[in-house]
Design a protein around this motif. Structure first.
Motif, PDB file in Angstrom:
ATOM      1  N   ASP A  69      68.939  52.557  39.489  1.00  0.00           N
ATOM      2  CA  ASP A  69      68.910  52.823  40.973  1.00  0.00           C
ATOM      3  C   ASP A  69      68.550  52.088  41.680  1.00  0.00           C
ATOM      4  N   THR A  70      67.171  51.405  41.052  1.00  0.00           N
ATOM      5  CA  THR A  70      66.917  49.989  41.280  1.00  0.00           C
ATOM      6  C   THR A  70      67.832  49.189  41.334  1.00  0.00           C
ATOM      7  N   GLN A  96      71.097  48.683  40.960  1.00  0.00           N
ATOM      8  CA  GLN A  96      72.324  48.679  41.796  1.00  0.00           C
ATOM      9  C   GLN A  96      71.759  48.879  43.557  1.00  0.00           C
ATOM     10  N   GLU A  97      70.895  49.378  43.634  1.00  0.00           N
ATOM     11  CA  GLU A  97      70.341  49.504  45.422  1.00  0.00           C
ATOM     12  C   GLU A  97      70.179  47.921  46.093  1.00  0.00           C
ATOM     13  N   PHE A  98      69.475  47.195  44.800  1.00  0.00           N
ATOM     14  CA  PHE A  98      69.684  45.461  44.809  1.00  0.00           C
ATOM     15  C   PHE A  98      71.030  45.202  45.191  1.00  0.00           C
ATOM     16  N   THR A 113      73.914  46.104  46.161  1.00  0.00           N
ATOM     17  CA  THR A 113      75.070  47.215  47.276  1.00  0.00           C
ATOM     18  C   THR A 113      73.922  46.888  48.750  1.00  0.00           C
ATOM     19  N   THR A 114      72.399  46.776  49.003  1.00  0.00           N
ATOM     20  CA  THR A 114      72.387  45.986  50.282  1.00  0.00           C
ATOM     21  C   THR A 114      71.571  44.657  50.575  1.00  0.00           C
ATOM     22  N   GLY A 115      71.276  44.068  49.431  1.00  0.00           N
ATOM     23  CA  GLY A 115      70.985  42.458  49.052  1.00  0.00           C
ATOM     24  C   GLY A 115      69.579  41.879  48.857  1.00  0.00           C
ATOM     25  N   LYS A 116      68.888  43.321  49.365  1.00  0.00           N
ATOM     26  CA  LYS A 116      67.075  44.006  49.266  1.00  0.00           C
ATOM     27  C   LYS A 116      66.493  43.541  47.928  1.00  0.00           C
TER      28      LYS A 116
END
Length: 74
Positions: free
Chosen positions: A64-65, A67-69, A71-74
């Motif tokens: 999840d971490t 994937q979130e990185f 997709t959002t670029g953060k």
């Protein structure tokens, strides 16, 4: 399979000329079962399970971490 892989990898390191020479994965498994018994094929099981548990927990825990990185670029 891990036990056969390790045996194939280290067979060239033995300095004794009468050491068993393994030929391929299937040949290694058959030779190991004949010379040392079929139970010896399971000698690498605990180490293999520990490796799989640690790698799988990292992959599942970080999915999840990461994937979130991405997709959002953060």
């Amino acid at each position: 399979l891990d036990t056969a892989k390790v045996r194939l990898q280290i067979q060239g390191e033995c300095l004794i000329s009468s050491a068993i020479r393994y030929k391929g994965v299937l040949g290694t498994i058959i030779t190991l079962a004949k010379t040392e018994g079929p139970v010896k094929l399971y000698s690498g099981l605990p180490a293999g399970l520990q490796r799989q548990i640690s790698f799988a927990s990292l992959r599942i825990g970080l999915y999840d971490t990461v994937q979130e990185f991405f997709t959002t670029g953060k």
